[in-house]
Motif scaffolding. Structure first.
Motif, mmCIF file in Angstrom:
data_model
loop_
_atom_site.group_PDB
_atom_site.id
_atom_site.type_symbol
_atom_site.label_atom_id
_atom_site.label_comp_id
_atom_site.label_asym_id
_atom_site.label_seq_id
_atom_site.Cartn_x
_atom_site.Cartn_y
_atom_site.Cartn_z
ATOM 1 N N ARG A 1 0.805 -1.206 0.000
ATOM 2 C CA ARG A 1 0.000 0.000 0.000
ATOM 3 C C ARG A 1 0.848 1.270 0.000
ATOM 4 N NH1 ARG A 1 -3.745 0.169 4.846
ATOM 5 N NH2 ARG A 1 -3.729 2.416 4.546
ATOM 6 N N TYR A 2 2.010 1.174 0.587
ATOM 7 C CA TYR A 2 2.836 2.371 0.682
ATOM 8 C C TYR A 2 3.987 2.329 -0.304
ATOM 9 C CZ TYR A 2 0.135 2.498 4.933
ATOM 10 O OH TYR A 2 -0.897 2.499 5.822
ATOM 11 N N ALA A 3 3.693 1.702 -1.465
ATOM 12 C CA ALA A 3 4.754 1.487 -2.430
ATOM 13 C C ALA A 3 5.448 2.775 -2.848
ATOM 14 C CB ALA A 3 4.194 0.784 -3.659
ATOM 15 N N VAL A 4 4.707 3.904 -2.920
ATOM 16 C CA VAL A 4 5.341 5.137 -3.377
ATOM 17 C C VAL A 4 5.813 6.011 -2.227
ATOM 18 C CG1 VAL A 4 4.070 5.217 -5.532
ATOM 19 C CG2 VAL A 4 3.138 6.361 -3.517
ATOM 20 N N ALA A 5 5.563 5.565 -0.989
ATOM 21 C CA ALA A 5 5.935 6.405 0.148
ATOM 22 C C ALA A 5 7.324 6.036 0.644
ATOM 23 C CB ALA A 5 4.919 6.235 1.276
ATOM 24 N N SER A 6 8.082 7.060 1.068
ATOM 25 C CA SER A 6 9.405 6.770 1.614
ATOM 26 C C SER A 6 9.358 6.567 3.123
ATOM 27 C CB SER A 6 10.369 7.895 1.266
ATOM 28 O OG SER A 6 9.825 9.117 1.712
ATOM 29 N N ASP A 7 8.468 7.261 3.783
ATOM 30 C CA ASP A 7 8.309 7.091 5.224
ATOM 31 C C ASP A 7 6.824 7.154 5.553
ATOM 32 O OD1 ASP A 7 11.268 7.665 6.322
ATOM 33 O OD2 ASP A 7 10.818 9.045 4.677
ATOM 34 N N VAL A 8 6.393 6.269 6.436
ATOM 35 C CA VAL A 8 4.988 6.295 6.820
ATOM 36 C C VAL A 8 4.892 6.339 8.343
ATOM 37 C CG1 VAL A 8 2.730 5.233 6.502
ATOM 38 C CG2 VAL A 8 4.518 4.863 4.812
ATOM 39 N N PRO A 9 5.096 7.512 8.904
ATOM 40 C CA PRO A 9 5.078 7.587 10.365
ATOM 41 C C PRO A 9 3.742 7.146 10.960
ATOM 42 C CG PRO A 9 5.174 9.782 9.363
ATOM 43 C CD PRO A 9 5.426 8.798 8.285
ATOM 44 N N ALA A 10 2.682 7.279 10.164
ATOM 45 C CA ALA A 10 1.362 6.980 10.695
ATOM 46 C C ALA A 10 1.239 5.532 11.132
ATOM 47 C CB ALA A 10 0.307 7.310 9.652
ATOM 48 N N SER A 11 2.002 4.637 10.501
ATOM 49 C CA SER A 11 1.831 3.242 10.887
ATOM 50 C C SER A 11 2.827 2.799 11.959
ATOM 51 C CB SER A 11 1.922 2.340 9.651
ATOM 52 O OG SER A 11 2.964 2.747 8.824
ATOM 53 N N VAL A 12 3.690 3.694 12.383
ATOM 54 C CA VAL A 12 4.710 3.303 13.354
ATOM 55 C C VAL A 12 4.087 2.859 14.671
ATOM 56 C CG1 VAL A 12 6.569 4.206 14.790
ATOM 57 C CG2 VAL A 12 6.584 4.638 12.351
ATOM 58 N N THR A 13 3.135 3.631 15.165
ATOM 59 C CA THR A 13 2.559 3.315 16.466
ATOM 60 C C THR A 13 1.947 1.921 16.477
ATOM 61 O OG1 THR A 13 2.079 5.640 16.793
ATOM 62 C CG2 THR A 13 0.901 4.102 18.189
ATOM 63 N N ASP A 14 1.094 1.654 15.503
ATOM 64 C CA ASP A 14 0.429 0.352 15.455
ATOM 65 C C ASP A 14 1.433 -0.777 15.322
ATOM 66 O OD1 ASP A 14 -1.965 1.411 15.816
ATOM 67 O OD2 ASP A 14 -2.611 1.334 13.712
ATOM 68 N N ASN A 15 2.385 -0.601 14.406
ATOM 69 C CA ASN A 15 3.338 -1.684 14.164
ATOM 70 C C ASN A 15 4.226 -1.952 15.380
ATOM 71 O OD1 ASN A 15 2.204 -1.873 11.709
ATOM 72 N ND2 ASN A 15 3.993 -1.180 10.536
ATOM 73 N N LEU A 16 4.600 -0.871 16.068
ATOM 74 C CA LEU A 16 5.398 -1.068 17.281
ATOM 75 C C LEU A 16 4.596 -1.856 18.300
ATOM 76 C CD1 LEU A 16 7.244 2.303 18.047
ATOM 77 C CD2 LEU A 16 8.265 0.133 17.393
ATOM 78 N N LEU A 17 3.345 -1.444 18.441
ATOM 79 C CA LEU A 17 2.496 -2.049 19.457
ATOM 80 C C LEU A 17 2.230 -3.518 19.127
ATOM 81 C CD1 LEU A 17 1.186 -0.994 22.002
ATOM 82 C CD2 LEU A 17 -0.897 -0.612 20.706
ATOM 83 N N GLU A 18 1.989 -3.787 17.847
ATOM 84 C CA GLU A 18 1.670 -5.164 17.458
ATOM 85 C C GLU A 18 2.908 -5.947 17.086
ATOM 86 O OE1 GLU A 18 -1.234 -4.648 14.373
ATOM 87 O OE2 GLU A 18 -2.382 -3.299 15.685
ATOM 88 N N LYS A 19 4.067 -5.343 17.259
ATOM 89 C CA LYS A 19 5.349 -5.983 16.946
ATOM 90 C C LYS A 19 5.355 -6.489 15.515
ATOM 91 C CE LYS A 19 6.423 -6.851 21.662
ATOM 92 N NZ LYS A 19 6.552 -7.709 22.796
ATOM 93 N N LYS A 20 4.855 -5.689 14.617
ATOM 94 C CA LYS A 20 4.836 -6.035 13.206
ATOM 95 C C LYS A 20 5.922 -5.257 12.497
ATOM 96 C CE LYS A 20 0.800 -5.185 11.505
ATOM 97 N NZ LYS A 20 -0.504 -5.067 10.854
ATOM 98 N N PRO A 21 6.635 -5.711 11.586
ATOM 99 C CA PRO A 21 6.720 -7.129 11.227
ATOM 100 C C PRO A 21 7.604 -7.910 12.197
ATOM 101 C CG PRO A 21 8.094 -5.761 9.792
ATOM 102 C CD PRO A 21 7.428 -4.846 10.743
ATOM 103 N N TYR A 22 8.264 -7.222 13.101
ATOM 104 C CA TYR A 22 9.084 -7.891 14.120
ATOM 105 C C TYR A 22 9.231 -6.903 15.274
ATOM 106 C CZ TYR A 22 12.098 -5.208 10.990
ATOM 107 O OH TYR A 22 12.602 -4.224 10.181
ATOM 108 N N PRO A 23 9.551 -7.381 16.463
ATOM 109 C CA PRO A 23 9.695 -6.431 17.570
ATOM 110 C C PRO A 23 10.952 -5.578 17.398
ATOM 111 C CG PRO A 23 10.357 -8.619 18.272
ATOM 112 C CD PRO A 23 9.807 -8.774 16.880
#
Lengths: 827, 169, 461, 227
Positions: A429-451
């Protein structure tokens, strides 16, 4: 004894004299009241020795503008900042933020030494440690993680890093083997650029030649408040207004609130929040219907204006169809709230006075303008053919190549780098984006894709910026080690384990490329101008030191252990000749430009040491020649033309698969007559409606950035805090601007303290009745309400972001604010 | 009972003198320099320029007092057998500055610049500093008082600026 | 002889406050001293930390202190001016009241001056006024005029005191040395009396223009600026009238208290109060006339900057103070003073107290609203006095009362010798004078007949 | 003799407040804080004034940078009892704060309210004292202070010109606010020199002064917006 009259009079007069003289003697020598210790102390150090006074060049980095400054260094103290007169960006001028830079340098709330956490996380208890100890700890942790083959579990969140600083971070992370170098500056990067990229193709960025424009139509753009390079824009604005003898530029501004730009504009068009794109489409429809657009440009250089047939033979709607079918005048009037005659008059004037610019938002995406609205605004520039013209939209020239030789990586690093990024940028989904800060919180919390094992905060303060405060705190708690490089105790630093205080910009090296408003690349060079008043260290040097301490593979990331050498090395190519030169006096520049454009002047190779000395003395290098007719650079789209119908967008959606595609499409505007797939590629402006119960929350929220604080990372500067809301006589606290009649209706008065409550949260604010507010729309300033970070920022005002909720922009994944509604509750 | 005016007269005199003492005690107490420097010897016998030691005179706001380093540049080896001279080397050896005391001082609200008076206007040191250069011992108090009256009379005479804001910052 | 007995009775009654010291006096002094001590603390607090401890700000640079200054200087008009006018007018009823009036003047001027000192940011530099004074400044006119007035009033208070001090020197067994020094060797010879009365009458004439100038000049502090509702030609007389007005009110209060505390009903008689009451009523009307003219002119001129100030007084944030002033200075006095039935002691006390409060409010209403409404679009100022200013206001009043009380314990508050003189000479003098007013009687051979005193006397009895 | 004056072109001005901050940085003006701001004790020799005219939606807001007007006939000078505020022969209205007794008569007499008072002793956190300008005095407690047109710069500029044996040029003396103005909206120079930009601009048909009708003859001229 018997007192004689004469004696009595003598006694009286003598005692009076005594009293007066005594009083005089006493008063004139009272301690504490007569002297000013501050100055005495200040002058003491100069009474003994001769003081050297010099003006040293540096770069202002209170915002991203890249102005050159001269620092008045008096002995060992920096006492004043002024603009560098040779600098092409600011030409000796400096804005309020720039002037306040010394309050950053000499800020008493700066962290003086490295700190290790003493209490629990977030408790704010610290113990000072030595630099050796601190660097040792960091080095060992990093070494251990790498040894375990998990280098990707290191993440670094940075602020708006650029230039040499960026290079250092990138090289460090690459050599270490982590892909997780994330620019964490949500909402702030989505200006006009993504929209321009869709319509004109990826370039080194775009700029508006304000100075030469004759007419500017501003759609809620914070031109005079929040431009990325304010001084440059102010200079251009001055010339736009009065620079040419007869031709005074005219500015028309559409915004729900009478901002500074609105006040300065010749005409202010109050408009419903978020409907700027629709207004642009309304204007486009007048231009098209009345045939006032530049037919020549549209046929020669544009694609997708008329309907067209794609490869499969399907007829695709063009811009004209979109405008005619979806934006009939009645609908535009209804949605924008702007009277029909004003739209028609504005459109005709826009077409008549050339060159005319339509500018959307250059600053933060705090005003709910999605990418499609911005496309709609930009479409106007193409309609009047004002692309690559003086006074038009210009694509930046190619920058000088300052790259260092590539990093040599070992197997561990390669493996680490091949892992997906923490924020998901560059994939799916973020193929053209260089940074997506918006997903950092969720991914950190859910340990995605790794802790994440180690988190480094390098100029980022996610806790203040985030709309998900609670969740982010929870996520931070899960991370075993957090290292902050902040020079201040900002919100996120409170959750760190180790603080390695950075220095401020006057104390460190930097090399950075930026652009003038006419697209010329500028290379800024700055160096430490004085001895640091605190025991902080330049984070880049710290990274270099850490890398060196980690031994071979990582240490190889840098050709030298001194940041100065890196700067020198990067600048080497400039000595080889070609175009460009160190900053010079304006007359010199004009001459060079003339010579070069007519092909007379060829630069030859120069001695690097001489160039280096020149650059240090003058503050940088630039290329004063701009080639307007390089269409391939300016229109780098798949069709090689200006795309009303963005083929880039079509390709992007085509690349997405199944679910992802549907999700992305869902976020694009709904249209009545056209298909979703076409709407996703056309400037389909729409007005996002504010959610929430309209009877309960009767007021629409229109948040805006405080001009004087915008772009500033560390707001702990009393000079700036003191002049925040001068137009409503309010400073040092959050205020809410409300139209006097609306105030009367909801029963509040000027000066009252209220809670502004939205479905998302509430903030305390002071009511300021303001004629420049639209009825039923309240304006709230963003930029206050830090909970830590120093005496002049912590607890000053409230964070208005608390009222807002987020949504993700489909292309960039950037977090944007959903329009919100609120009500006022008296405290 | 008659003729007792002395009581009141004495009171009168006493109060006047007390008041006078109070007013005067506000200013100028005697200054003792750390080293018994001989201006006469340096400027008259050796014919050294004032600026050699007061290095700021022509280029700075302040004339500056000589640092130990300036003194030691001549006095590294004993030039005389004076005990005073030895003190310089002691200070220098201990890496200390010589704690000279300032004799001439304008208040902090006065914007006085040596550069302006010496370099730009070309005044002699003696104009304000009196016979400082011929003092054989450090004087206990300034040989010439610095007062606004003195400044003003000179400014008037030389037709220099007499606006308040030219000197008072 | 009868007269001698009466004289002794006078002395007995009027010196009693000096001879006798009771518990109430000590309590009063102690309480007042406490307040004064607190005020001193407040002042030193302000001295140490700066004027920032007050409620003053930009643009309301002047507040309570300047209000107090104008108010106290106004009150000071009670004494010397009234006493001087009554003396020159040879109003016989003056004899019992001049002293208490003059004391008010001298005491209260100090607080006027002190208020200015309190208001200075750098009281330690007060001597700059002498060192580098600048006579074009209305503030320096004030300094000159007030100093002059203070000196003149003090002399004017002191001169009529001399015979009384001599009486005390001879008849009071306290502080002999003080009375000895201060009596300046007064023996009461006719030559001395003649000289004294000459000097007093000269002073009485001199002091009137000084007194008028004082308040005119105080008003000039405001009127000489261009600020809205300050820049007014009416201010001079308006302030003088206001001053006399508040002065008389203060005098009535003081006299009533003295009469009550020292039981001097026989000396400060109802007739004195009635006369002062009528005078006060006249001043009420005069003041109202001036106020009316002042506000009406502004209203009709209707300049926006002036109207901003006008409305802030009339219906804005200073409404309470403004209408409070109107009630205190107009409504109440007119009700109580215009009607003989209501012009009782109580009625007069109520009006006097109301007027004192009202006139303080008037000063406040003149000083603050103008400053709070600057011409340029700054935020409108707000002024809330701090505890320091309130303490100093209380302190000034307490200190004034304290000094007054102490004065009554050191010197007779009703002039003994003037009463005695009145008993001795007044009746004949007055009848002589009245006779000269009347048409000459030519009935008896063209020769001017003296006033038929005897016949009148018999007719009366 | 020069008559120093300023012209502010409101058409170019962007209300960015660079002049406000530059002034604070140049002239050792103490930091504000919430308390000072709340009580009206913050000091701005240069201040941005909003003037709102008419009503929504046709309102005009005029944003005006406001230094001291340096009136030719200053009301503040008339009232000072100690000669602490004076107009120099070159038209700069100065405040001699070593003499000021803090009576605040000038502050109340000034119709522009541009004089400021030091309610407390000016103080900085220790490290911030480094940035104090050595050319400008730190004011005392309890005295009035005001915009000086950065006259210390005039002294320095004059020194330089005299040293180089030439006349004072137009770039030798410029207040901090004018120097920094990003939009080039502020001009400074000698009003008596008919060739100077300020003299020419102050005769422009767009020129106006603040509170002109008071007869103070301000030396700060504004140029109105629009053609």
């Amino acid at each position: 004894m018997k007192m004689q009259r004469r004696d009595f009079i003598k006694l009286l007069s003598s005692s009076t004299t005594f009293g007066l003289a005594y009083g005089y003697g006493l008063f004139s020598r009272l301690p504490g009241i007569s002297g000013s210790e501050a100055l005495a102390k200040q002058l003491e150090d100069v009474s003994l020795r001769p003081v050297e006074e010099k003006w040293l060049p540096s770069i202002c980095r209170q915002c991203a503008g890249g102005c050159g400054v001269l620092v008045r260094v008096y002995g060992e103290r920096a006492v004043k900042l002024d603009g560098n007169p040779l600098h092409p960006i600011n030409g000796g001028r400096l804005c309020a933020r720039g002037q306040a830079g010394l309050q950053l340098l000499y800020n008493p709330d700066r962290i003086a030494t490295p700190l290790a956490r003493a209490g629990n996380r977030g408790e704010g208890k610290w113990k000072p440690v030595s630099w050796d100890e601190a660097l040792g700890t960091v080095g060992e942790k990093l070494k251990a993680l790498r040894k375990q083959g998990r280098p990707h579990e290191l993440a670094m969140l940075t602020g708006a890093q650029r230039g040499l600083e960026r290079t250092v971070s990138e090289r460090f992370m690459a050599a270490y083997g982590s892909p997780n170098l994330v620019r964490y500056e949500p909402d702030r990067s989505l200006g006009m650029n993504p929209a321009l990229n869709l319509m004109q193709g990826q370039a080194a960025g775009f700029t508006y030649d304000i100075e030469n424009a004759a007419h500017i139509l501003s759609f809620n753009s914070a031109l005079l408040e929040d431009h990325w390079s304010p001084v440059q824009l102010f200079r251009a604005y001055g010339n736009f207004r009065r620079g040419r003898k007869e031709n005074r530029g005219k500015l028309v501004h559409a915004e729900p609130r009478l901002s500074v730009t609105g006040a300065k504009a010749d005409e202010w068009i109050p408009i419903k929040p978020g409907s700027e794109g629709i207004l642009a489409m309304g204007i486009a429809s007048i231009l098209i219907v009345e045939k006032r657009y530049d037919e020549n440009f549209v046929t020669e250089r544009c694609f997708g204006f008329d309907d067209w047939t794609d490869e499969s033979g399907t007829l695709r709607p063009g811009f004209r169809t979109l405008v005619i079918q979806e934006y009939p005048m009645d609908r535009v009037v209804k949605l924008t709230g702007v009277p029909r005659d004003i739209i028609i008059r504005t459109a005709r004037e826009f077409a008549r006075v050339q060159p005319a610019l339509a500018i959307g938002n250059d600053g933060p995406g705090v005003r709910h303008q999605g990418i499609y609205n911005r496309m709609a605004i930009h479409a106007l520039n193409a309609l009047v053919g004002n692309i690559q013209k003086p006074g038009g939209v210009l694509a930046n020239a190619r920058p000088a190549d300052l790259s260092l030789p590539p990093v040599s990586r070992d197997r561990v690093a390669d493996q680490g780098l091949s892992r997906p990024r923490l924020d998901g940028a560059g994939a799916e989904r973020y193929a053209v984006a260089s940074d997506v800060p918006a997903s950092v919180t969720d991914n950190l919390l859910e340990k995605k894709p790794y802790p994440i094992e180690i988190l480094m905060l390098n100029g980022a303060n996610p806790l203040y910026e985030s709309l998900h405060f609670e969740r982010l705190v929870k996520a931070l708690k899960q991370i075993p080690t957090i290292v902050s490089f902040s020079p201040f105790h900002d919100e996120t630093t409170q959750w760190a384990d180790l603080v390695l205080p950075d220095t401020t910009y006057l104390e460190k090296w930097q090399l950075d490329t930026t652009y003038t408003l006419k697209g010329h690349p500028v290379v800024n060079l700055s160096r430490p101008v004085l001895k640091a008043p605190f025991d902080g260290r330049d984070t880049n040097e710290v990274l270099l030191a850490v890398a060196a301490s980690m031994g071979k593979p990582v240490a190889n990331a840098f050709p030298s252990t001194r940041i100065e050498d890196l700067a020198k090395l990067s600048l080497q190519p400039l000595s080889k000749g070609g175009s460009g030169e160190p900053f010079g006096a304006p007359m010199e520049e004009l001459w060079t430009r003339l010579l070069e454009q007519s092909g007379w002047k060829v630069r030859t190779e120069v001695d690097f040491e001489k160039l280096w000395a020149d650059l240090l003395e003058r503050g940088g290098w630039w290329d004063p020649v701009y080639y307007r007719w390089e269409w391939r650079r300016a229109l780098a789209t798949p069709s090689g033309r200006f795309e009303f119908y963005s083929l880039g967008a079509r390709d992007y959606f085509a690349k997405l698969t199944g679910m992802e595609r549907d999700m992305a499409l869902q976020k694009t505007p709904r249209l009545v007559n056209l298909q979703q797939a076409d709407a996703a590629c056309l400037p389909a402006a729409s007005r996002a409606r504010a959610g929430g119960n309209e009877t309960l929350y009767a007021l629409e929220v229109n948040p805006y950035f405080i001009p004087i604080l915008s772009g500033i990372t560390h707001t702990n500067q009393p000079w700036l805090q003191d002049v925040t809301g001068f137009h409503v006589y309010q400073n040092w606290h959050t205020w809410v601007e409300i139209h006097p009649e609306t105030a009367h209706q909801v029963g509040v008065h000027n000066g009252d303290w209220v809670f502004v409550e939205s479905p998302g949260g509430r903030v305390k604010a002071r009511v300021r009745t303001y004629e420049g507010a639209m009825p039923h729309v309240i304006n709230l300033p963003v930029g206050l309400g830090h909970t830590s970070g120093g005496r002049w920022t912590a607890g000053i005002g409230e964070n208005v972001l608390k009222l807002l909720q987020a949504r993700q922009e489909p292309f960039t994944g950037q977090e944007q604010f959903k329009p919100a509604r609120a009500r006022l509750i008296k405290t | 009972m008659k003729k007792e005016p002395p009581i009141t007269m004495r009171l009168f005199a006493l109060s006047l003198s007390a008041a006078f003492a109070l007013v005067c005690s506000g200013s100028a107490s005697a200054v003792d320099q750390p080293i018994a420097y001989n201006h006469y010897k340096h400027t008259q016998e050796l014919e050294l320029e004032c600026t050699m030691c007061h290095t700021g005179v022509s280029t700075q706001i302040r004339a500056t007092l000589p640092s130990a380093e300036i003194c030691i540049s001549c006095h590294e080896e004993p030039v005389t057998d004076s005990a005073e001279e030895e003190k310089i080397r002691q200070y220098y050896a201990q890496n200390e500055e010589i704690p000279w005391k300032r004799l001439f001082q304008v208040p902090e609200h006065v914007f006085f610049s040596h550069r302006r008076h010496v370099t730009v206007a070309g005044l002699d040191c003696a104009k304000c500093h009196g016979n400082m250069a011929t003092q054989k011992k450090p004087p206990k108090k300034a040989p010439m008082a610095i007062s606004m009256k003195a400044c003003m009379s000179c400014h008037r005479k030389l037709q220099a600026q007499i606006d308040c804001v030219s000197c008072h910052r | 002889m009868d007269l001698k007995k009466t004289f002794e009775h006078d002395e007995e009654v009027l010196l009693r406050p000096i001879r006798e010291v009771n518990r109430n006096y000590y309590i009063t002094v102690a309480v007042l001293s406490l307040i004064v001590a607190w005020a001193f603390f407040a002042y030193f607090y302000q001295f140490k930390w700066g004027l920032g401890v007050t409620g003053l700000n930009r643009p309301v640079y002047w507040g309570f202190y300047i209000t107090n200054f104008v108010f106290f200087i106004g009150i000071s008009h009670a004494g010397t001016l009234i006493s001087a006018i009554l003396r020159i007018a040879q109003a016989e009823w003056r004899r019992a009241i001049t002293r208490s009036a003059e004391v008010i003047t001298v005491m209260v001027i100090f607080f006027g001056v002190a208020s200015i000192l309190m208001d200075l940011g750098r009281p330690d530099r007060i001597f700059n006024i002498i060192e580098s004074g600048r006579f074009q400044s209305p503030l320096l006119w004030d300094v000159t005029s007030i100093t002059c007035y203070l000196t003149a009033s003090t002399v004017y208070l002191y001169l009529p005191l001399i015979p009384d001090i001599a009486i005390m020197r001879d008849k009071v067994n306290k502080r002999k040395w003080l009375y000895n020094v201060l009596s300046l060797g007064w023996t009461g010879t006719p030559k001395q009396f003649k000289r004294l009365e000459l000097v007093i009458s000269v002073m009485a004439i001199l002091v009137i223009p000084v007194a008028v100038s004082v308040h005119t000049v105080v008003s000039f502090v405001f009127a000489m600026t261009v600020q809205p509702m300050w820049h007014s030609a009416i201010f001079g007389p308006y302030f003088v009238v206001g001053a006399i007005y508040s002065g008389i009110a203060a005098l009535i209060i003081a006299m009533a208290l003295i009469r009550w505390v020292y039981k001097l009903d026989n000396y400060l008689k109802d007739i004195h109060f009635q006369n002062l009451g009528l005078l006060l009523f006249v001043m009420t009307l005069l003041w109202t006339y001036f106020t009316f003219s002042e506000y009406l002119t502004t209203f009709y001129g209707a300049e926006p900057t002036h109207m901003a100030v006008f409305w802030s007084k009339f219906s804005g944030e200073y409404m309470v103070e403004f209408w409070g002033m109107i009630v205190c200075c107009f409504v109440i006095p007119v009700i109580f003073l215009s009607n003989r039935k209501l012009r009782t002691m109580t009625g007069m006390m109520i009006s006097s107290i109301a007027i004192t409060i009202g006139m303080w409010l008037e000063r406040f209403i003149i000083v603050v609203p103008t400053l709070a409404n600057p011409r340029l679009p700054y935020e409108r100022g707000a002024y809330h006095p701090s505890w320091v200013e309130l303490s100093l206001l209380a302190g000034c009043f307490a200190f004034f009362i304290l000094l007054y009380v102490l004065f009554t314990k050191f010197f007779p508050i009703v002039s003994i010798w003037e009463i005695q003189e009145g008993r001795q000479h007044a009746v004949s003098e007055v009848s002589e004078r009245v006779r000269t007013y009347l048409p000459d009687d030519h009935t008896d051979g063209g020769e001017t007949q003296p006033f038929p005193t005897e016949q009148m006397e018999s007719a009366r009895s | 003799m020069a008559k120093w004056g300023m012209v502010i072109d409101l058409d170019k001005c962007t209300a960015c407040q660079a002049c406000v901050i530059a002034c604070q940085a140049e002239n050792n003006i103490p930091n504000s804080d919430p308390e000072a701001a709340r009580t009206g004790r913050n000091i701005h020799w240069m201040e941005m004034l909003p003037m709102v005219e008419e009503e929504y939606p046709h309102l005009r807001m005029r944003l005006m940078p406001r230094p001291c007007m340096h009136c030719e006939k200053p009301p503040c000078i008339k009232v000072c009892p100690v000669n602490a505020t004076q107009i120099s022969s070159e038209g700069i209205v100065g405040q001699i704060n070593a003499r000021c007794i803090g009576c605040r008569y000038c502050t109340t007499a000034c119709p522009y309210t541009v004089k400021y008072f030091n309610w407390f002793k000016p103080k900085w956190p220790e490290v911030m004292e480094h940035q104090l300008n050595p050319d400008v005095q730190v004011r005392y407690i309890g005295v009035v202070e005001k915009c000086t047109f950065c006259h210390h710069r005039l002294q320095k500029g004059r020194d330089l010109a005299r040293y180089e044996g030439r006349e004072l040029g137009p770039d030798d003396y410029m207040p901090a606010c004018v120097q920094t103005c990003p939009a080039d909206a502020m001009y400074f120079g000698d009003l008596d020199n008919p060739k100077s930009s300020v003299a020419i601009l102050s005769k422009s048909k767009r020129a106006f002064h603040l509170l002109e009708d008071l007869g103070t003859h301000p030396k700060v001229t504004y140029l109105s917006e629009g053609v």
